[in-house]
Design a protein around this motif. Structure first.
Motif, PDB file in Angstrom:
ATOM      1  N   ILE A   1     -19.859  -6.335 -30.084  1.00 50.59           N
ATOM      2  CA  ILE A   1     -18.984  -5.356 -29.251  1.00 50.59           C
ATOM      3  C   ILE A   1     -19.107  -5.782 -27.828  1.00 50.59           C
ATOM      4  N   HIS A   2     -20.090  -5.736 -27.199  1.00 48.16           N
ATOM      5  CA  HIS A   2     -20.191  -6.330 -25.749  1.00 48.16           C
ATOM      6  C   HIS A   2     -19.540  -7.391 -25.512  1.00 48.16           C
ATOM      7  N   SER A   3     -19.809  -8.647 -26.379  1.00 52.15           N
ATOM      8  CA  SER A   3     -19.212  -9.661 -26.108  1.00 52.15           C
ATOM      9  C   SER A   3     -17.564  -9.624 -25.917  1.00 52.15           C
ATOM     10  N   ILE A   4     -16.947  -8.693 -26.805  1.00 53.34           N
ATOM     11  CA  ILE A   4     -15.527  -8.586 -26.566  1.00 53.34           C
ATOM     12  C   ILE A   4     -15.221  -8.023 -25.308  1.00 53.34           C
ATOM     13  N   ILE A   5     -15.997  -6.974 -24.899  1.00 50.51           N
ATOM     14  CA  ILE A   5     -15.823  -6.271 -23.619  1.00 50.51           C
ATOM     15  C   ILE A   5     -15.930  -7.251 -22.631  1.00 50.51           C
ATOM     16  N   CYS A   6     -17.184  -8.194 -22.620  1.00 54.78           N
ATOM     17  CA  CYS A   6     -17.142  -9.245 -21.342  1.00 54.78           C
ATOM     18  C   CYS A   6     -16.126 -10.241 -21.375  1.00 54.78           C
ATOM     19  N   ILE A   7     -15.511 -10.540 -22.593  1.00 58.11           N
ATOM     20  CA  ILE A   7     -14.325 -11.438 -22.657  1.00 58.11           C
ATOM     21  C   ILE A   7     -12.938 -10.853 -21.902  1.00 58.11           C
TER      22      ILE A   7
ATOM     23  N   PHE B   1     -19.402  -6.556 -13.007  1.00 62.25           N
ATOM     24  CA  PHE B   1     -20.237  -5.790 -13.967  1.00 62.25           C
ATOM     25  C   PHE B   1     -20.354  -6.535 -15.181  1.00 62.25           C
ATOM     26  N   VAL B   2     -18.965  -6.911 -15.694  1.00 57.48           N
ATOM     27  CA  VAL B   2     -19.078  -7.731 -17.247  1.00 57.48           C
ATOM     28  C   VAL B   2     -19.659  -8.977 -17.022  1.00 57.48           C
ATOM     29  N   LEU B   3     -19.869  -9.846 -15.806  1.00 58.66           N
ATOM     30  CA  LEU B   3     -20.798 -10.942 -15.576  1.00 58.66           C
ATOM     31  C   LEU B   3     -22.405 -10.563 -15.734  1.00 58.66           C
ATOM     32  N   ALA B   4     -22.573  -9.527 -15.424  1.00 57.85           N
ATOM     33  CA  ALA B   4     -24.084  -8.909 -15.438  1.00 57.85           C
ATOM     34  C   ALA B   4     -24.434  -8.449 -16.956  1.00 57.85           C
ATOM     35  N   LEU B   5     -23.438  -7.944 -17.573  1.00 59.90           N
ATOM     36  CA  LEU B   5     -23.608  -7.131 -18.965  1.00 59.90           C
ATOM     37  C   LEU B   5     -24.284  -8.270 -19.923  1.00 59.90           C
ATOM     38  N   PRO B   6     -23.771  -9.385 -20.132  1.00 56.66           N
ATOM     39  CA  PRO B   6     -24.697 -10.275 -21.229  1.00 56.66           C
ATOM     40  C   PRO B   6     -26.151 -10.384 -21.042  1.00 56.66           C
ATOM     41  N   PHE B   7     -26.506 -10.338 -19.680  1.00 53.05           N
ATOM     42  CA  PHE B   7     -28.121 -10.491 -19.334  1.00 53.05           C
ATOM     43  C   PHE B   7     -28.527  -9.108 -19.450  1.00 53.05           C
ATOM     44  N   ILE B   8     -28.063  -8.013 -19.198  1.00 52.85           N
ATOM     45  CA  ILE B   8     -28.546  -6.637 -19.356  1.00 52.85           C
ATOM     46  C   ILE B   8     -28.679  -6.581 -21.069  1.00 52.85           C
ATOM     47  N   VAL B   9     -27.751  -6.950 -21.858  1.00 52.04           N
ATOM     48  CA  VAL B   9     -27.903  -6.629 -23.353  1.00 52.04           C
ATOM     49  C   VAL B   9     -29.247  -7.554 -23.655  1.00 52.04           C
ATOM     50  N   TYR B  10     -29.196  -8.763 -23.298  1.00 54.00           N
ATOM     51  CA  TYR B  10     -30.116  -9.754 -23.646  1.00 54.00           C
ATOM     52  C   TYR B  10     -31.732  -9.187 -23.591  1.00 54.00           C
TER      53      TYR B  10
END
Length: 370
Positions: free
Chosen positions: A35-41, A78-87
């Motif tokens: 879900i977060h990947s979709i939000i990021c894209i 924010f969306v650029l930082a989100l994948p790192f936060i999720v990881y």
């Protein structure tokens, strides 16, 4: 009670077992990668298009334009930082101390700045429509740049505790030791990027202060400003006898309802979690609250994907500039696909026709631009 400890269940023998949070972990492993990947894209594409449109076509000619551009920048960061936060939440954090503080601090800065910019947009719409006589004096570009700079500085100040207390460290529960006679061997250490405190008193204060600050400044303040401004805007529009009155009212209602739908559930659960932070609850209750927080937080993240649609693309002029991007890209692609002479003639003809239509519609188009 030590605030760094999770809630526990007690068995009849008096032994203490830590909560497993199985439901929350299961939800995290679905929402985190997918879900977060979709939000990021979606967030990256939408906000990048807004920034490109302002950089190459529309320019920032009004107070609203400056606010929209800054909202897009905050959401993009924010969306650029989100994948790192999720990881980091799912696994360990291998990138060191500086990256840890920058990641968490930038997340906080972008959250505060983005929400306060939305409040500024509602204030700008209030001045332009309700206080129309004073709008020329109050809605200047110099004021807008000063306000945006102040908001970014204010967001950084509010995020100072995040920069300070987030730390890169190896938690004690991750150390696994194997004892074999006199030899002690350990697995490779795993480090996390989480809040760390020197004593329990500091932990209690910060763990209450940070969510409270986020609730007050990052949600209830923008919500109050938006409700006041947009209520006055709707009342004024309903009195006006214009062709696009009903469309404008619908746009305002959609903006407010989407904001509330995305952010209110998460902030209500965050408020409950903060109030009951140091109260004893069973593992099942805590697991349910954490699972709800995870789901509602994802819903709040979704708002960064909707901002470009609600605030930028709904305007006729901005939408025309947006389509102009695709027109230019189409001409560039035809230049390399078709023979050069045919491509140049076709591209020039298409672009001249397209730009005349865009300019005409931009001049004649009027809408309640958000």
């Amino acid at each position: 009670m030590d605030p760094d400890f999770n809630f526990t269940d007690y068995d009849p023998d008096g032994l203490v077992s830590p909560c497993t949070f199985s439901n929350n972990n299961s939800v995290n492993h679905v929402i985190g990668p997918y879900i977060h990947s979709i939000i990021c894209i979606l967030g990256f594409v939408g906000n990048s298009l807004v920034i490109i449109t302002y950089a190459l076509y529309k320019r920032t000619k009004s107070m609203t334009d400056v606010y929209l551009l800054n909202v897009a920048i905050a959401d993009l960061l924010f969306v650029l930082a989100l994948p790192f936060i999720v990881y980091n939440e799912l696994y360990s954090w291998p990138m060191g101390q500086v990256a840890c503080k920058l990641l968490r601090g930038s997340y906080s800065v972008n959250m505060y700045s983005g929400m306060l910019m939305l409040a500024c947009i509602s204030t700008d719409r209030y001045i332009a429509i309700v206080q129309a006589r004073r709008s020329v004096r109050l809605r200047s570009l110099s004021y807008s740049h000063l306000i945006c700079t102040s908001i970014w500085v204010f967001a950084i100040v509010l995020s100072i505790p995040t920069f300070i207390f987030y730390d890169w460290y190896q938690p004690s529960h991750s150390e696994v030791f194997k004892v074999d006679l006199e030899e002690v061997k350990s697995e490779p250490p795993e480090y996390v990027c989480e809040m760390r405190f020197g004593n329990s008193d500091t932990a209690k204060k910060i763990k209450v202060a940070l969510p409270s600050l986020q609730l007050a400044v990052g949600f209830f303040l923008p919500l109050s400003i938006m409700m006041f401004c947009y209520t006055a805007v709707i009342v004024t529009l309903m009195k006006a006898q214009t062709f696009q009155r009903h469309k404008a009212v619908k746009v305002v209602l959609v903006v407010v309802l989407v904001f509330i739908a995305c952010h209110l559930p998460y902030n209500l659960f965050l408020l409950y979690d903060t109030v009951t932070l140091f109260h004893y609850n069973s593992c099942g209750v805590v697991d349910a609250v954490q699972t709800s927080l995870t789901v509602m937080q994802t819903l709040a993240y979704l708002h960064c994907c909707l901002n470009p649609v609600l605030y930028a693309f709904v305007g006729v002029k901005f939408r025309n500039h947006f389509w102009r991007i695709f027109g230019d890209l189409w001409c560039v692609s035809k230049k390399y696909i078709t023979p050069r002479r045919f491509s140049r003639v076709t591209s020039d003809t298409y672009m001249s026709t397209f730009r005349r239509s865009v300019d005409a519609s931009s001049d004649n188009g009027t809408s309640f631009t958000m």
